[in-house]
Design an enzyme around this catalytic site. Structure first.
Site, PDB file in Angstrom:
ATOM      1  N   LYS A 290      21.275  -4.993 -17.442  1.00 24.26           N
ATOM      2  CA  LYS A 290      21.549  -6.055 -16.478  1.00 24.26           C
ATOM      3  C   LYS A 290      22.156  -7.254 -17.197  1.00 24.26           C
ATOM      4  O   LYS A 290      21.692  -7.666 -18.261  1.00 24.26           O
ATOM      5  CB  LYS A 290      20.248  -6.497 -15.791  1.00 24.26           C
ATOM      6  N   GLU A 377       7.055  -2.895   0.969  1.00 24.70           N
ATOM      7  CA  GLU A 377       6.437  -3.796   1.930  1.00 24.70           C
ATOM      8  C   GLU A 377       5.355  -3.109   2.759  1.00 24.70           C
ATOM      9  O   GLU A 377       4.326  -3.717   3.089  1.00 24.70           O
ATOM     10  CB  GLU A 377       7.505  -4.403   2.836  1.00 24.70           C
ATOM     11  N   ARG A 405      10.004  -4.189   7.632  1.00 19.92           N
ATOM     12  CA  ARG A 405       9.760  -2.845   7.111  1.00 19.92           C
ATOM     13  C   ARG A 405       8.288  -2.456   7.194  1.00 19.92           C
ATOM     14  O   ARG A 405       7.942  -1.295   7.008  1.00 19.92           O
ATOM     15  CB  ARG A 405      10.259  -2.759   5.658  1.00 19.92           C
TER      16      ARG A 405
END
Length: 642
Positions: A290, A377, A405
């Site tokens: 990253k 979630e 969700r």
């Protein structure tokens, strides 16, 4: 925004169609990788956005466009915050400087934006399921194109990703899943052995030899089937014991990797290898870093995952102006820490968003009472319900858009059992540049009809602090929703212990401004705008408008609302939620049920029955009439109605 960028680097400026990437030499692709990074860094520094994820997949993007044809082959980027290089190479380089700006290109793949964005995304863990659906559609239509899903190791924590992998392995359709692993957690020795095995055990000739040997073994009378199965198990054991592929092989994927994701030539070679496998789905494991190519982002990938404007030379983000009020997120995080110091029952739960939800300080101060469940979630809510069932008071900090969700878990695991779980919904309302996949537009609409739930929308810092205290006294399922960005700057009470402050009275609002000509009934972020608009209207026209903060969406402050409606003939409702099924809908239902509507002039302002595009919060609120000016103009028009 139709103006184009005339400052593109020379090689990138020549790429007018994605097919041109495949024709470049390796040396030119490496130059292009540098130009892509320069352009991404420059643009995100000016506009904000997701920097580190997109920098990490530059070489992977080039390799994908070198091996596959995006006009025929279908590619789904999971989440999509790593798709900036893809946008630059698929016809949007000249407009890339408008990234995330009002009227400009989206920060996420979007079908309406480009024929090369094959699936719209914004929430994680969806790519495998969507790609598998595309693969089945291809097979039903008798086509031969490739279908790929590019999913990060973070997104792979989501249950939906495993549901897709499980189904893909069972169906056995031709599908390529590229696992973009940017954790760099696999040791070099294991990685080297894995690369050797993937190169030598998955080439086309090796697979042909295996099939031929297997067929020959099966032809041996009496023992052939048993020997063939033994050989098959031996191959799988050799391959999976020494590689990270055991899980994926168990899911009936052909595992290849890990591969150095910053070596274009190597990634291309393995992508072609994956493309040649036509008898089962394939998972190609690619290692990336990253923030690759920009030292500040490499050093702090979390900070540069998604950020606002920053200085390219230093990597420093723009500091807050001196004296700027704290954000609602800051107030939530600090208040929760203070309460946790006073109440050992408090635990904090978040779903891969500790910094974004303000629970990072809680994590450092109370590590044993903090849990980050990853991008899960649904699990977060049920996990919290389990904690609550044993006497703890969990606070689940999730962005409003992601709480969608966990809808079933909120109903089934929290509300049916009346468990004291507090859902703290950050980013409720318009979030700005991340656009329609991230606006918290629907939480009031999909939560308020659930039995046993209570919903609060604090208007400022003291109200948010009081809402958290209220949750501890309530002992029931509670939702607290608050917007992104700075709070109004109201001083907080200086109480020790904090928990000694009185809770907010259940189902009771507050009349903040008296008036005679009309009333604005508002909740949450719209209360301050209503106060400012009423003050301006009085100053400019002498018209007197009352302002009532309902505060509670459920239970509604019924008596106060009925009294106000009986007093005023002109009523304005204001909320930063979808009007369909939101706060004003709840009040109108109350008025109808009580027979109190008698021809009053009523207007409602809120979010429309449409997905709101991206832009700054200020721009979007102005466009939708949800800022001070918009409320003022609506009030003025209401006053002028005959």
């Amino acid at each position: 925004m139709n103006e184009t960028d005339s400052t593109l680097p020379p090689l990138l400026a020549r790429i007018t169609h994605p097919s041109m990437v495949a024709d470049l030499s390796l040396a030119d692709k490496q130059i292009l990788a540098t130009e892509l990074r320069q352009t991404i860094i420059r643009t995100v520094a000016a506009n904000g956005g997701h920097l580190a994820p997109s920098l990490g997949v530059v070489e992977l993007t080039l390799a994908l466009l070198s091996v596959f044809d995006p006009e025929e082959d279908k590619l789904v980027w999971d989440v999509g915050h790593q798709s900036y290089a893809w946008k630059l190479l698929t016809g949007r380089s000249e407009n890339f400087h408008t990234l995330r700006q009002l009227g400009g290109i989206s920060g996420f793949p979007k079908i309406e934006e480009s024929p090369f964005d094959h699936f719209g995304v914004g929430h994680s863990s969806t790519s495998v399921s969507a790609a598998l659906g595309m693969a089945m559609a291809r097979d039903l239509a008798g086509k031969k194109n490739h279908v790929l899903a590019v999913i990060g190791d973070g997104s792979l924590t989501g249950g939906l990703a495993f549901e897709g992998l499980n189904q893909a392995g069972d169906m056995g359709r031709r599908l390529i899943v590229v696992l973009n692993d940017n954790e760099m957690s696999i040791s070099h020795n294991v990685g080297a052995l894995s690369l050797f095995l993937s190169r030598n055990m998955e080439r086309g000739w090796a697979r042909r030899v295996r099939r031929e040997v297997k067929d020959w073994l099966k032809s041996i009378p009496g023992i052939g089937d048993e020997m063939a199965e033994y050989a098959h198990r031996t191959h799988r054991s050799l391959k999976t014991v020494f590689t990270p592929g055991m899980l994926f092989e168990a899911l009936r994927f052909n595992y290849i990797g890990p591969v150095n994701g910053h070596n274009i030539e190597e990634v291309e070679r393995h992508l072609r290898m994956a493309a040649s496998i036509d008898d089962q789905p394939v998972l190609l494991h690619v290692l990336t870093r990253k923030g690759k190519g920009y030292p500040p982002a490499e050093a702090q990938p979390s900070k540069f995952h998604g950020l606002g404007k920053f200085d390219v030379a230093t990597g420093q983000t723009q500091p807050k102006p001196a004296g700027a009020p704290p954000t609602y997120t800051d107030i939530f995080g600090e208040t929760l820490c203070r309460l946790a110091k006073e109440d050992d029952r408090i635990v904090a739960v978040t779903a891969a968003m500790s910094s974004g939800t303000g629970t990072g300080h809680f994590k450092s101060r109370f590590p044993t009472r903090f849990t980050d469940v990853g991008i899960c979630e649904q699990h977060a809510v049920t996990f919290a319900a389990g904690l609550a069932s044993q006497g703890y008071r969990p606070f689940v900090a999730i962005y409003s858009t992601f709480s969608q969700r966990a809808y079933d878990q909120i109903i089934h695991d929290v509300c049916i059992q009346k468990l004291p779980v507090t859902l703290c919904l950050d980013r409720a309302g318009l979030v700005g540049e991340d656009g329609p996949t991230h606006h918290g537009a629907f939480d009031l609409s999909f939560l308020r009809h659930i039995p046993n739930i209570k919903i609060l929308a604090p208007r400022d810092e003291p109200e948010l602090q009081a809402a958290l205290i209220t949750s501890l006294n309530l002992g029931q399922p509670l939702v607290i929703r608050y917007p992104r960005g700075s709070a109004p700057g109201r001083p907080l009470p200086n109480a020790e212990p904090l928990i000694s402050l009185p809770p907010l009275p259940l189902g009771e609002g507050e009349l903040l401004r008296e008036g005679t000509d009309a009333v604005v009934i508002a909740v949450g972020s719209m209360v301050v705008a209503a106060q400012n608009a009423a003050e301006r209207l009085f100053t400019e026209t002498g018209r007197s408008v009352a302002v009532f903060d309902a505060r509670w969406i459920k239970p509604l402050p019924e008596k106060q609302l009925l009294d106000l409606v009986a007093r005023f003939d002109r009523i304005l409702f204001a909320e930063e939620n979808a009007l369909a099924g939101g706060f004003s809908s709840a009040v109108l239902e109350l008025l109808v049920d009580n027979g109190t509507l008698r021809g009053q002039r009523i207007k409602r302002i809120g979010l429309p029955d449409a997905f709101v595009e991206h832009g700054t919060q200020a721009q979007l609120r102005h466009r939708l009439g949800l800022d001070d000016e918009g409320v003022y103009l609506t009030l003025k028009a209401l006053m002028e109605e005959k």
